[in-house]
Scaffold this motif. Structure first.
Motif, PDB file in Angstrom:
ATOM      1  N   THR A  94       0.983  -1.098   0.034  1.00 39.44           N
ATOM      2  CA  THR A  94       0.040  -0.150  -0.161  1.00 39.44           C
ATOM      3  C   THR A  94       0.944   1.330   0.072  1.00 39.44           C
ATOM      4  O   THR A  94       1.923   1.120   0.500  1.00 39.44           O
ATOM      5  CB  THR A  94      -0.899  -0.024   1.367  1.00 39.44           C
ATOM      6  OG1 THR A  94       0.049   0.127   2.331  1.00 39.44           O
ATOM      7  CG2 THR A  94      -1.686  -1.221   1.472  1.00 39.44           C
ATOM      8  N   PRO A  95       0.359   2.303  -0.286  1.00 39.75           N
ATOM      9  CA  PRO A  95       1.095   3.522  -0.193  1.00 39.75           C
ATOM     10  C   PRO A  95       1.769   3.649   0.934  1.00 39.75           C
ATOM     11  O   PRO A  95       3.010   4.279   1.204  1.00 39.75           O
ATOM     12  CB  PRO A  95      -0.197   4.923  -0.549  1.00 39.75           C
ATOM     13  CG  PRO A  95      -0.884   4.207  -1.495  1.00 39.75           C
ATOM     14  CD  PRO A  95      -0.990   2.652  -0.986  1.00 39.75           C
ATOM     15  N   GLU A  96       1.110   3.788   2.154  1.00 41.19           N
ATOM     16  CA  GLU A  96       1.592   3.623   3.517  1.00 41.19           C
ATOM     17  C   GLU A  96       2.908   2.595   3.710  1.00 41.19           C
ATOM     18  O   GLU A  96       3.579   3.137   4.342  1.00 41.19           O
ATOM     19  CB  GLU A  96       0.510   3.249   4.610  1.00 41.19           C
ATOM     20  CG  GLU A  96      -0.711   4.375   4.629  1.00 41.19           C
ATOM     21  CD  GLU A  96      -1.521   4.127   3.379  1.00 41.19           C
ATOM     22  OE1 GLU A  96      -1.828   2.998   2.777  1.00 41.19           O
ATOM     23  OE2 GLU A  96      -2.361   4.928   2.997  1.00 41.19           O
ATOM     24  N   GLU A  97       2.532   1.517   3.206  1.00 39.04           N
ATOM     25  CA  GLU A  97       3.713   0.497   3.287  1.00 39.04           C
ATOM     26  C   GLU A  97       5.191   0.993   2.573  1.00 39.04           C
ATOM     27  O   GLU A  97       5.947   0.733   3.041  1.00 39.04           O
ATOM     28  CB  GLU A  97       3.406  -0.888   2.744  1.00 39.04           C
ATOM     29  CG  GLU A  97       2.506  -1.501   3.990  1.00 39.04           C
ATOM     30  CD  GLU A  97       1.795  -2.781   3.254  1.00 39.04           C
ATOM     31  OE1 GLU A  97       1.218  -3.554   3.923  1.00 39.04           O
ATOM     32  OE2 GLU A  97       1.654  -2.868   2.067  1.00 39.04           O
TER      33      GLU A  97
ATOM     34  N   VAL B 245       5.813   4.241   1.862  1.00 39.75           N
ATOM     35  CA  VAL B 245       6.150   5.344   2.721  1.00 39.75           C
ATOM     36  C   VAL B 245       7.283   4.560   3.774  1.00 39.75           C
ATOM     37  O   VAL B 245       8.403   5.129   4.229  1.00 39.75           O
ATOM     38  CB  VAL B 245       5.341   6.293   3.401  1.00 39.75           C
ATOM     39  CG1 VAL B 245       6.006   7.433   4.416  1.00 39.75           C
ATOM     40  CG2 VAL B 245       4.767   7.032   2.262  1.00 39.75           C
ATOM     41  N   ALA B 246       6.794   3.601   4.430  1.00 44.51           N
ATOM     42  CA  ALA B 246       7.578   3.095   5.859  1.00 44.51           C
ATOM     43  C   ALA B 246       8.585   2.522   5.118  1.00 44.51           C
ATOM     44  O   ALA B 246       9.841   2.560   5.783  1.00 44.51           O
ATOM     45  CB  ALA B 246       6.560   1.919   6.396  1.00 44.51           C
TER      46      ALA B 246
ATOM     47  N   LYS C   8      11.352   4.947   4.640  1.00 42.43           N
ATOM     48  CA  LYS C   8      11.792   5.493   5.898  1.00 42.43           C
ATOM     49  C   LYS C   8      12.662   4.613   6.292  1.00 42.43           C
ATOM     50  O   LYS C   8      13.901   4.819   6.928  1.00 42.43           O
ATOM     51  CB  LYS C   8      10.515   5.801   6.770  1.00 42.43           C
ATOM     52  CG  LYS C   8      10.801   6.719   7.724  1.00 42.43           C
ATOM     53  CD  LYS C   8       9.583   6.682   8.982  1.00 42.43           C
ATOM     54  CE  LYS C   8       8.445   7.471   8.641  1.00 42.43           C
ATOM     55  NZ  LYS C   8       7.679   7.519   9.689  1.00 42.43           N
TER      56      LYS C   8
ATOM     57  N   TRP D 119       7.867  12.384   3.511  1.00 42.77           N
ATOM     58  CA  TRP D 119       6.781  11.959   3.049  1.00 42.77           C
ATOM     59  C   TRP D 119       5.530  11.658   4.060  1.00 42.77           C
ATOM     60  O   TRP D 119       4.389  11.811   3.838  1.00 42.77           O
ATOM     61  CB  TRP D 119       6.963  10.450   2.110  1.00 42.77           C
ATOM     62  CG  TRP D 119       7.783  10.775   1.047  1.00 42.77           C
ATOM     63  CD1 TRP D 119       8.509  11.904   0.517  1.00 42.77           C
ATOM     64  CD2 TRP D 119       7.995   9.485   0.116  1.00 42.77           C
ATOM     65  NE1 TRP D 119       9.145  11.392  -0.624  1.00 42.77           N
ATOM     66  CE2 TRP D 119       9.106  10.049  -0.726  1.00 42.77           C
ATOM     67  CE3 TRP D 119       7.858   8.014   0.060  1.00 42.77           C
ATOM     68  CZ2 TRP D 119       9.498   9.244  -1.922  1.00 42.77           C
ATOM     69  CZ3 TRP D 119       8.171   7.491  -0.941  1.00 42.77           C
ATOM     70  CH2 TRP D 119       9.158   8.095  -1.758  1.00 42.77           C
ATOM     71  N   SER D 120       6.011  11.218   5.176  1.00 44.44           N
ATOM     72  CA  SER D 120       4.884  10.949   6.170  1.00 44.44           C
ATOM     73  C   SER D 120       4.497  12.092   6.817  1.00 44.44           C
ATOM     74  O   SER D 120       3.520  11.928   7.664  1.00 44.44           O
ATOM     75  CB  SER D 120       5.731   9.993   7.322  1.00 44.44           C
ATOM     76  OG  SER D 120       6.462  10.647   8.208  1.00 44.44           O
TER      77      SER D 120
ATOM     78  N   LYS E  29      -3.215  13.001   6.413  1.00 44.06           N
ATOM     79  CA  LYS E  29      -3.714  11.805   6.273  1.00 44.06           C
ATOM     80  C   LYS E  29      -5.127  12.050   5.592  1.00 44.06           C
ATOM     81  O   LYS E  29      -5.699  12.982   6.429  1.00 44.06           O
ATOM     82  CB  LYS E  29      -3.652  10.777   7.322  1.00 44.06           C
ATOM     83  CG  LYS E  29      -2.465  10.509   7.745  1.00 44.06           C
ATOM     84  CD  LYS E  29      -1.651   9.505   7.124  1.00 44.06           C
ATOM     85  CE  LYS E  29      -0.235   9.179   7.677  1.00 44.06           C
ATOM     86  NZ  LYS E  29       0.489  10.463   7.304  1.00 44.06           N
TER      87      LYS E  29
ATOM     88  N   ALA F 146       2.940   6.288  -3.835  1.00 41.80           N
ATOM     89  CA  ALA F 146       3.261   6.268  -2.584  1.00 41.80           C
ATOM     90  C   ALA F 146       2.757   7.219  -1.912  1.00 41.80           C
ATOM     91  O   ALA F 146       2.119   7.311  -0.656  1.00 41.80           O
ATOM     92  CB  ALA F 146       4.875   6.244  -2.439  1.00 41.80           C
ATOM     93  N   ILE F 147       2.637   8.472  -2.333  1.00 41.92           N
ATOM     94  CA  ILE F 147       2.459   9.888  -1.642  1.00 41.92           C
ATOM     95  C   ILE F 147       0.951  10.294  -1.987  1.00 41.92           C
ATOM     96  O   ILE F 147       0.580  11.052  -1.392  1.00 41.92           O
ATOM     97  CB  ILE F 147       3.315  11.199  -1.472  1.00 41.92           C
ATOM     98  CG1 ILE F 147       3.419  11.675  -2.963  1.00 41.92           C
ATOM     99  CG2 ILE F 147       4.826  10.471  -1.089  1.00 41.92           C
ATOM    100  CD1 ILE F 147       4.114  12.794  -3.482  1.00 41.92           C
TER     101      ILE F 147
END
Lengths: 428, 153
Positions: A43-46, A48-49, A52, A70-71, A75, A118-119
């Motif tokens: 997922t986009p959140e994954e 970004v993680a 990081k 990015w984080s 949201k 991702a963002i």
């Protein structure tokens, strides 16, 4: 740590037609992007993680964690999100982004695609300085080829993901590399840097959430998403991992861009890949991270390794990885005058300490270099710098003060020699 | 002001942005390419094309060194004068060009062929000295090669 050269970002730089989509796709180019937009890379959140965790830091100079940046996007916003790629490369001593846009633009363009997914961005602007005539043509061609291949546009490959990518062209101003100045440059107003907060992630381009990343930073994204966070964080110094494009210029036999893992010895780079000092001269000084970093003396060069924690211990920084090597014949007062002319010319004029202070610095250096220096000038320069640093909207003025104060302090004897040789007032 | 194909290029550029004003820089670059410099008339046309006041265009034009509010010679030369280039041949190149063309910084030759300008870092530090002729980069040339190049334009 031993000096470990790599061939990741630079793998295709020397290939024939390295900038063409066929060359890029022959190496598996765009496969990661296509998997990403189909949701196969998480997922986009994954994503970004993942970025990081990889430890990737911004390669423009400030060195902030890319995934962290990015984080900071809000949201669940219903505003459009923008990606702006900073290709205004103009920090003296830096010429790495230029290699990417000229010789492997698809690597950048694929990175733009993955980053936008991702963002959650559906529009990206790649900001290129207008002096990159060849690079602008190559990036525009790369974007056109990517559209023709069906990688950009509406409902890409039936995934429902939309993305448009455009090139925006600068006007020869160093300040536009400052991220909020870049936003104003795109908006079509005078590119004065903005106060932060609000940070661009919250209120950026057209007042909407925006991520601004450097060209080299974005070019890393396809590799990291393809190979994983651990793969990337395994390179180089454990506290500042990764591989960077290091630019070496000045008095060495073999200047150029070298892709090396962080944590290597600066002396080893000069003596090894750079072929040593030109004409067998002795080393006098190195500006290690673009012109805005503090100068290192030969004994420091012999000890320092090129990673953030170590170079910080020498009160300098890696900045944009622009390494300027200066030999024993260099007139350090002239050298710093050259750089201060740069900052005075490039000051946008918004903040008084920078607009007025940088030309004052040049004025004092001018008199030192033309036989009119005064005994008090060295302290005057340091005093002036302490009244400029930290008192402006952006970091341009700080970037002017760091090389200045470090050169005045470390090479004070050269300034004093100029004063001693100066013509006394009233003498003819 | 511009031929139809240029107008459609400008319209295409304008469509890249949610607000017309944001097309300012790329539109000005195209206009400058067409006219050689951005005179008052061109700036006013751009203002109209982007639905902004002429002063908003003027503010941008007068900020950037690569946008010209004054006319140039037929060809514009930009020599990088920042540290790495200066230490590796740009001082000599600059002196050579000044004497060959008989102009000072910013000057135009009497036949109107060349305008000589200094530029800040062109991101060519490893291939110094670097200069642009009409925006195209040339690097690591000997003075003889520079002369040959200028004769060929």
């Amino acid at each position: 740590m031993a000096l470990k050269m790599q061939s990741i970002l630079s793998a295709r730089f020397d290939k024939e037609n390295s900038y063409h989509i066929d060359t890029y796709r022959a190496d598996g180019g765009y496969e990661t992007y296509l998997e990403t937009i189909k949701g196969e890379k998480g997922t986009p959140e994954e994503l970004v993680a993942l970025v990081k965790e990889s430890g990737l830091k911004g390669r423009g100079g400030a060195g902030f964690s890319t995934g962290m940046k990015w984080s900071f996007l809000p949201k669940g916003t219903d505003k459009p999100i923008y990606l702006c790629v900073n290709g205004d490369e103009s920090e003296p001593g830096t010429f790495k982004d230029r290699q990417i846009v000229e010789f492997d633009p698809h690597q950048l363009v694929e990175g733009v695609g993955i980053t936008c997914y991702a963002i959650g961005a559906h529009t990206a602007y790649i900001y290129l300085r207008c002096e990159f005539a060849l690079g602008i043509r190559r990036v525009k061609d790369a974007i056109r080829q990517a559209y023709e291949a069906g990688f950009f546009g509406k409902d890409i490959q039936g995934t429902g993901f939309d993305l448009d990518v455009h090139v925006h062209i600068g006007g020869g101003a160093y300040i536009c590399g400052e991220e909020t100045s870049l936003l104003n440059s795109i908006e079509g107003v005078r590119p004065y840097p903005r106060n932060k907060p609000p940070f661009p992630a919250v209120e950026g381009l057209f007042g909407d959430p925006t991520i601004i990343n450097n060209v080299e930073t974005i070019a890393n994204i396809p590799h990291i998403v393809k190979n994983g966070a651990e793969w990337y964080s395994g390179f180089g110094h454990p506290e500042d991992p990764g591989v960077r494009l290091w630019c070496v210029s000045g008095h060495v036999n073999n200047p150029g861009v070298f892709e090396i893992e962080t944590g290597f010895s600066l002396q080893e780079l000069i003596d090894g890949p750079c072929g040593g000092m030109k004409n067998g001269k002795k080393l006098k000084a190195v500006i290690p991270g673009g012109s805005s970093s503090k100068v290192l003396m030969p004994d420091e060069v012999a000890q320092v390794t090129m990673d953030t924690p170590t170079i910080r211990g020498f009160d300098s920084s890696l900045g944009s990885a622009g390494i300027i090597v200066l030999d024993e014949d260099t007139d350090m007062v002239e050298a710093v005058r050259n750089l201060m002319k740069f900052y005075a010319h490039e000051s946008c004029g918004q903040c008084t300490p920078c607009r007025e202070g940088t030309p004052w610095i040049v004025k004092i250096l001018n008199r030192l270099c033309t036989g009119k220096g005064r005994q008090e000038d060295m302290d005057l320069l340091l005093d002036l710098a302490s009244n400029i640093e930290g008192r402006t909207v952006c970091a341009l003025a700080d970037g002017a003060c760091w090389p200045l104060t470090s050169i005045v302090k470390k090479f004070r004897h050269e300034f004093e020699a100029k004063v001693a040789a100066a013509t006394p007032v009233g003498a003819s | 002001m511009f031929p139809e194909d240029v107008i459609s290029e400008l319209e295409e550029i304008r469509s890249h942005y949610p607000h017309a004003k944001a097309a300012m820089m790329p539109v000005l670059h195209v206009a400058q390419q067409q006219k050689g410099w951005l005179d008052q008339e061109t700036q006013a046309w751009v203002a109209d094309f982007l639905s902004v006041d002429p002063i908003e265009v003027h503010e941008v034009v007068t900020f950037y060194p690569m946008l010209y509010a004054t006319p140039n010679g037929e060809h514009v030369i930009h020599v990088c004068r920042t540290l790495s280039c200066d230490e590796c041949g740009a001082r000599e190149l600059w002196a050579h060009l000044k004497s060959k063309l008989g102009v000072e910084r910013g000057g135009t030759t009497s036949d109107g062929k060349f305008t000589l300008r200094a530029a800040e870092c062109l991101a060519s530090c490893g291939t110094a000295p670097a200069f642009l002729v009409d925006g195209e980069r040339h690097e690591s040339l000997s003075l003889d090669e520079v002369d040959a190049l200028l004769e060929s334009v």
